[in-house]
Write an enzyme that holds these catalytic residues in place. Structure first.
Site, PDB file in Angstrom:
ATOM      1  N   HIS A 291       0.863  -1.175   0.000  1.00  0.00           N
ATOM      2  CA  HIS A 291       0.000   0.000   0.000  1.00  0.00           C
ATOM      3  C   HIS A 291       0.905   1.233   0.000  1.00  0.00           C
ATOM      4  O   HIS A 291       1.729   1.412   0.896  1.00  0.00           O
ATOM      5  CB  HIS A 291      -0.883   0.000   1.258  1.00  0.00           C
ATOM      6  CG  HIS A 291      -1.869   1.124   1.323  1.00  0.00           C
ATOM      7  ND1 HIS A 291      -3.182   0.970   0.932  1.00  0.00           N
ATOM      8  CD2 HIS A 291      -1.748   2.403   1.730  1.00  0.00           C
ATOM      9  CE1 HIS A 291      -3.831   2.120   1.116  1.00  0.00           C
ATOM     10  NE2 HIS A 291      -2.969   3.009   1.596  1.00  0.00           N
ATOM     11  N   HIS A 334      -0.564   3.244  11.550  1.00  0.00           N
ATOM     12  CA  HIS A 334       0.671   4.010  11.578  1.00  0.00           C
ATOM     13  C   HIS A 334       0.626   5.149  12.595  1.00  0.00           C
ATOM     14  O   HIS A 334      -0.431   5.586  13.041  1.00  0.00           O
ATOM     15  CB  HIS A 334       1.008   4.551  10.190  1.00  0.00           C
ATOM     16  CG  HIS A 334      -0.001   5.510   9.617  1.00  0.00           C
ATOM     17  ND1 HIS A 334      -1.273   5.155   9.272  1.00  0.00           N
ATOM     18  CD2 HIS A 334       0.109   6.836   9.320  1.00  0.00           C
ATOM     19  CE1 HIS A 334      -1.923   6.191   8.779  1.00  0.00           C
ATOM     20  NE2 HIS A 334      -1.110   7.235   8.807  1.00  0.00           N
ATOM     21  N   GLU A 340      -2.752  14.981  10.732  1.00  0.00           N
ATOM     22  CA  GLU A 340      -3.630  14.605   9.631  1.00  0.00           C
ATOM     23  C   GLU A 340      -5.082  14.929   9.982  1.00  0.00           C
ATOM     24  O   GLU A 340      -5.675  14.305  10.863  1.00  0.00           O
ATOM     25  CB  GLU A 340      -3.504  13.111   9.325  1.00  0.00           C
ATOM     26  CG  GLU A 340      -2.112  12.668   8.927  1.00  0.00           C
ATOM     27  CD  GLU A 340      -2.026  11.176   8.648  1.00  0.00           C
ATOM     28  OE1 GLU A 340      -3.090  10.507   8.660  1.00  0.00           O
ATOM     29  OE2 GLU A 340      -0.914  10.677   8.446  1.00  0.00           O
ATOM     30  N   TYR A 349     -15.835   6.446   3.510  1.00  0.00           N
ATOM     31  CA  TYR A 349     -14.401   6.235   3.459  1.00  0.00           C
ATOM     32  C   TYR A 349     -14.091   4.766   3.690  1.00  0.00           C
ATOM     33  O   TYR A 349     -14.637   4.137   4.605  1.00  0.00           O
ATOM     34  CB  TYR A 349     -13.710   7.108   4.504  1.00  0.00           C
ATOM     35  CG  TYR A 349     -12.216   6.953   4.536  1.00  0.00           C
ATOM     36  CD1 TYR A 349     -11.450   7.140   3.393  1.00  0.00           C
ATOM     37  CD2 TYR A 349     -11.564   6.614   5.719  1.00  0.00           C
ATOM     38  CE1 TYR A 349     -10.081   6.991   3.413  1.00  0.00           C
ATOM     39  CE2 TYR A 349     -10.190   6.476   5.758  1.00  0.00           C
ATOM     40  CZ  TYR A 349      -9.450   6.672   4.599  1.00  0.00           C
ATOM     41  OH  TYR A 349      -8.080   6.513   4.634  1.00  0.00           O
ATOM     42  N   HIS A 364      -5.898  13.245  13.551  1.00  0.00           N
ATOM     43  CA  HIS A 364      -4.919  12.347  14.150  1.00  0.00           C
ATOM     44  C   HIS A 364      -3.616  13.129  14.281  1.00  0.00           C
ATOM     45  O   HIS A 364      -2.975  13.453  13.285  1.00  0.00           O
ATOM     46  CB  HIS A 364      -4.742  11.087  13.302  1.00  0.00           C
ATOM     47  CG  HIS A 364      -6.026  10.346  13.104  1.00  0.00           C
ATOM     48  ND1 HIS A 364      -6.477   9.913  11.877  1.00  0.00           N
ATOM     49  CD2 HIS A 364      -6.980   9.971  13.992  1.00  0.00           C
ATOM     50  CE1 HIS A 364      -7.637   9.301  12.005  1.00  0.00           C
ATOM     51  NE2 HIS A 364      -7.973   9.328  13.290  1.00  0.00           N
ATOM     52  N   HIS A 370      -3.226   5.534  14.496  1.00  0.00           N
ATOM     53  CA  HIS A 370      -4.526   5.463  13.856  1.00  0.00           C
ATOM     54  C   HIS A 370      -4.456   4.486  12.692  1.00  0.00           C
ATOM     55  O   HIS A 370      -3.394   4.000  12.323  1.00  0.00           O
ATOM     56  CB  HIS A 370      -4.997   6.841  13.381  1.00  0.00           C
ATOM     57  CG  HIS A 370      -4.033   7.564  12.504  1.00  0.00           C
ATOM     58  ND1 HIS A 370      -2.893   8.162  12.977  1.00  0.00           N
ATOM     59  CD2 HIS A 370      -4.022   7.803  11.168  1.00  0.00           C
ATOM     60  CE1 HIS A 370      -2.222   8.735  12.000  1.00  0.00           C
ATOM     61  NE2 HIS A 370      -2.888   8.521  10.879  1.00  0.00           N
TER      62      HIS A 370
END
Length: 442
Positions: A291, A334, A340, A349, A364, A370
């Site tokens: 990803h 992460h 963010e 989402y 976050h 998160h």
């Protein structure tokens, strides 16, 4: 707006004159002794005069009356617009807000300026280094008034309701799934057509630009030609008490004048308002495994003085194909050295299909962990990995910043939209650890 077109190209030197006054742009020089049609020449500078040519930003405006003709500015009440980052104690928790409330016109008429609320931010407009995140919710058009941000640039993300923005450069209709940028010092007024809501990213001391493409090459992400600037449009209108609202050093001031500020007959330059349709974004994505970092979805960036580190990035997560093999496809868990803030224009989402709603948001903070909720993890750990459309009918975005942002009192208390159960979306995560695990042969 009938018959108006837009000028194309990000950061280009553009030229425009109202078709009602052909030849309004002076030939051969910017500031002749007498301008065509008896206009005044006025320069709007978005950079220091001595900036390198590649980063020098300015436009020349040819107007019926210059903007200097106004009464003195006086302080006005700021309501929930603020640059005070110490109103409440810091909160490092994962934060999520339910959709922000839009006032009902029958109860109270609220225009764009009155409907501005600061959610979080950091830095200082006086030292020209910082960021603020606002939301706007309104139901009434601005009448005989306009707004000027002397502190920084506004990147506006409509979520509900289209907005007609009249600027000194012309008019722009901006709809949900489009964005617009009103750069520092530009005066504008907002017309709405019902209940209206959206998000604003403000940066001090820097301007938004396209990210470098590096190994991607010449094509990909946002294409410069898809950014649109308005064409010149003017009104020669006498007004008994036109109000200019000026945001200066985090406070609001107002002054009066007797004419419309939208009296620019012609202009040229590379410092303009502009808009962009998010559907035009060319997605770069994984086609083998793993990803990729969200930086591949950056539309615009406001760079800091540290190479590779942004004051703020505007990142989107548009519809795309997911084809990665042997991969947990949603975002990974992460912690990182950036703040963010996420918002949702429409849809669901992928990493949090419940709870994160259009018109709401989440924050976050730096080094706060998160990632996907429990349902998303279980579903995507066992799903058959065939090519699939991701985020169809959805548009989520992220304001990412290297600043450690403080949440305002309005964001934590006054707005009453804070989802205090947000942390529970990870409580169903359970251990899958097996000390006797053996790799399977392929």
């Amino acid at each position: 707006m009938a018959g108006l077109k837009y000028l194309s190209g990000f950061g280009n030197e553009l030229t425009s004159e109202d078709p009602r006054c052909p030849g309004a742009l002076p030939e051969g020089q910017n500031n002749p002794q007498v301008c065509p049609y008896g206009l005044y020449a006025e320069q709007l500078s978005g950079s220091a005069f001595t900036c390198p040519r590649s980063s020098n930003k300015r436009s020349w405006l040819y107007r019926i009356l210059p903007s200097v003709r106004h009464k003195p500015f006086t302080a006005m009440k700021c309501e929930d617009l603020t640059e005070s980052w110490n109103e409440v104690d810091p909160d490092p928790n994962q934060l999520r807000w339910l959709p922000f409330t839009i006032p009902k016109a029958a109860e109270k008429k609220v225009c764009f300026v009155a409907g501005l609320h600061t959610l979080c931010g950091a830095g200082d407009s006086k030292s020209r280094n910082g960021i603020a995140i606002h939301v706007y919710s309104c139901n009434t058009s601005m009448t005989d008034s306009c707004f000027q941000n002397s502190d920084g640039d506004f990147l506006v993300v409509p979520q509900q309701g289209e907005i007609l923005i009249t600027t000194e450069f012309g008019k722009m209709m901006v709809e949900p799934n489009e964005i617009c940028v009103i750069q520092q010092g530009m005066r504008f007024s907002v017309d709405v057509f019902g209940e209206t809501r959206g998000y604003i990213l403000e940066v001090y001391g820097a301007h938004f630009e396209l990210p470098d493409l590096g190994p991607i090459g010449a094509n990909g992400l946002a294409n410069p030609r898809d950014f649109l600037a308005p064409v010149a449009w003017y009104e020669d209108r006498t007004v008994n008490g036109y109000t200019i609202v000026n945001k200066y050093q985090g406070k609001l001031f107002s002054c009066q004048q007797d004419f419309s500020p939208f009296n620019v007959v012609a202009w040229h330059g590379n410092y303009t308002p502009y808009k962009y349709n998010l559907e035009n974004f060319m997605v770069i994505n994984c086609v083998a495994f793993d990803h990729a970092d969200p930086s591949i979805f950056t539309v615009l960036t406001a760079k800091s003085t540290r190479p590779g580190v942004a004051i703020a990035d505007f990142v989107i997560f548009p519809p795309r194909w997911g084809v990665a093999d042997h991969t947990f496809r949603p975002p990974y868990y992460h912690r990182n050295c950036m703040s963010e803030f996420m918002g949702l224009i429409k849809g669901h989402y992928e990493a949090k299909e419940e709870g994160f709603q259009p018109g709401g948001g989440s924050l976050h903070s730096i080094m706060t962990p998160h990632g996907p909720d429990g349902d998303c993890f279980e579903k995507n750990s066992t799903s058959v990995l065939t090519p699939e459309r991701v985020a169809e009918g959805t548009m989520a975005f992220m304001f990412e910043s290297s600043f450690s942002m403080a949440v305002t009192k309005w964001g934590l208390q006054t707005c009453q939209r804070l989802d205090k159960s947000y942390y529970k979306c990870w409580e169903s995560l359970k251990s899958h650890f097996n000390p006797n695990w053996k790799p399977t042969s392929k």
